[in-house]
Design an enzyme around this catalytic site. Structure first.
Site, PDB file in Angstrom:
ATOM      1  N   ARG A 193       0.819  -1.214   0.000  1.00  0.00           N
ATOM      2  CA  ARG A 193       0.000   0.000   0.000  1.00  0.00           C
ATOM      3  C   ARG A 193       0.853   1.263   0.000  1.00  0.00           C
ATOM      4  NH1 ARG A 193      -4.327  -1.799   4.505  1.00  0.00           N
ATOM      5  NH2 ARG A 193      -5.290  -3.522   3.381  1.00  0.00           N
ATOM      6  N   ARG A 225      -3.454   6.475   0.252  1.00  0.00           N
ATOM      7  CA  ARG A 225      -3.938   7.696   0.911  1.00  0.00           C
ATOM      8  C   ARG A 225      -2.909   8.393   1.776  1.00  0.00           C
ATOM      9  NH1 ARG A 225      -9.294   5.427   3.541  1.00  0.00           N
ATOM     10  NH2 ARG A 225      -8.099   3.471   3.381  1.00  0.00           N
ATOM     11  N   ARG A 234      -7.092  11.107  -6.911  1.00  0.00           N
ATOM     12  CA  ARG A 234      -8.228  10.217  -6.732  1.00  0.00           C
ATOM     13  C   ARG A 234      -9.501  10.966  -6.353  1.00  0.00           C
ATOM     14  NH1 ARG A 234      -8.755   5.386  -4.582  1.00  0.00           N
ATOM     15  NH2 ARG A 234     -10.941   5.960  -4.833  1.00  0.00           N
ATOM     16  N   ASP A 256      -6.435  -3.818  -7.176  1.00  0.00           N
ATOM     17  CA  ASP A 256      -7.109  -4.371  -6.008  1.00  0.00           C
ATOM     18  C   ASP A 256      -7.340  -5.850  -6.279  1.00  0.00           C
ATOM     19  OD1 ASP A 256      -8.773  -3.387  -3.406  1.00  0.00           O
ATOM     20  OD2 ASP A 256      -9.768  -5.085  -4.366  1.00  0.00           O
ATOM     21  N   TYR A 316     -14.484 -13.272   0.240  1.00  0.00           N
ATOM     22  CA  TYR A 316     -15.278 -12.102  -0.130  1.00  0.00           C
ATOM     23  C   TYR A 316     -16.558 -12.510  -0.847  1.00  0.00           C
ATOM     24  CZ  TYR A 316     -11.677  -8.697   1.135  1.00  0.00           C
ATOM     25  OH  TYR A 316     -10.785  -7.906   1.817  1.00  0.00           O
TER      26      TYR A 316
END
Length: 341
Positions: free
Chosen positions: A21, A25, A34, A70, A146
């Site tokens: 990552r 952010r 973004r 992702d 998921y």
């Protein structure tokens, strides 16, 4: 390339480091680019993927870029109705819980991830020759969790129930997801990535016995199907200290270790001949320079002991991903320290 050297038992020109990552952010330039763009929309825009992938390499001087994507991207590309909801994660519109649901799962065609492979070409055009590009995919178990749960879970109760109560259906689902993962990884490898990481993010929810019975055969098939490319295959999960040997034995050249297990202990668990990756606790990046240097010295010493005892090499990384609130300057300082210690 220092990362490839460490992964393959050679002497790297400098201590290799990249962060899971690292594109995200924590970077103001990422937040700016973004703004008003959805996560999945961004993952299918080749130019945007290239820019976001390159941002942390430019800012931090990491030894590798990891493709901005992702783990649910190949599911979405194949036609599964899902979205990545801010603050929640992937949410599946129609969870997969019956034989009919499994039978209806679409296959992935390579041209459906054309935006991803185009992005790889753009990245390779910008990435310095000394730095590696890592491709990645989610492992079948994590994708299955998921799909079955319908989103993130703490207990994986529906997933474990299917796994044990209907192993035939479970294996059908895992087989389909292994096919999808193989297609996605081979597309990235054909496009030119230098290494691949298979994220079995939630495998730590399993006992070793369940992992070996229900998961390992499918992950082994994934890694076997990309072995002919001759690039390092990295395997990683969170909370997998008790699974490190089993996760290595499915075909990993590099095993990722989270912060719960010292690197030299991890190396002893997996045995010689495999490189190790890790394992700074992401919160250390928030604790100030003195703590950061102390922890990095400890981890580097553990990594050196691991290599002395037979590990092929050590790639410094976090034990999970960069946390969104991390100061970007702290990441830069960490990379500078790692390259000089």
């Amino acid at each position: 390339m220092p990362l490839i050297a460490a992964a393959t038992g050679k002497n790297p020109a400098r201590r290799p480091v990249w962060f899971m990552r690292q594109a995200g952010r924590s970077l103001p330039e990422y937040r700016a680019i973004r703004a008003n763009r959805g996560m999945l929309e961004s993952c299918f825009d080749a130019e945007l993927v290239c820019e976001i992938t390159m941002q942390p390499v430019r800012r931090h001087d990491t030894d590798a870029a990891i493709l901005f994507s992702d783990i649910v991207v190949p599911l979405r590309a194949a036609g599964v109705d899902l979205d990545i909801v801010a603050g929640t994660g992937p949410v599946i519109a129609e969870p997969v819980r019956t034989a009919a649901d499994v039978a209806a799962l679409p296959r992935l065609a390579t041209d459906e991830v054309g935006a991803v492979t185009s992005a790889i070409g753009l990245i390779l055009g910008e990435l310095p020759d000394t730095k590696s590009l890592i491709g990645f995919a989610g492992a079948p178990f994590t994708l299955a969790s998921y799909l079955i749960e319908g989103g993130p879970s703490r207990t994986y109760e529906r997933t474990k129930t299917m796994m044990r109560a209907d192993p035939e259906l479970w294996n059908q689902l895992m087989g389909k997801l292994a096919d999808l993962t193989i297609t996605f990884l081979r597309a990235q490898l054909d496009a030119g990535v230098d290494a691949v990481q298979l994220f079995d993010s939630w495998a730590g929810a399993l006992s070793e016995a369940d992992y070996l019975t229900y998961v390992a055969p499918h992950s082994a098939r994934v890694l076997a199907e990309v072995a002919d490319y001759g690039v390092p295959r990295i395997h990683f999960g969170v909370g997998t200290g008790e699974l490190l040997s089993a996760m290595t034995n499915v075909g990993a050249d590099v095993i990722g270790v989270d912060w719960r297990v010292p690197l030299d202990v991890a190396a002893a668990r997996v045995g010689p001949g495999v490189a190790i990756q890790g394992n700074l606790d992401p919160t250390v990046l928030m604790a100030g320079d003195a703590v950061l240097e102390r922890e990095l010295r400890r981890i580097i010493a553990e990594g050196e002991r691991a290599v002395a005892s037979g590990a092929r090499g050590h790639i410094l990384n976090l034990g999970h991903g960069v946390m969104p609130g991390t100061d970007a300057d702290a990441i830069t300082r960490a990379v500078e320290l790692i390259h000089t210690l």
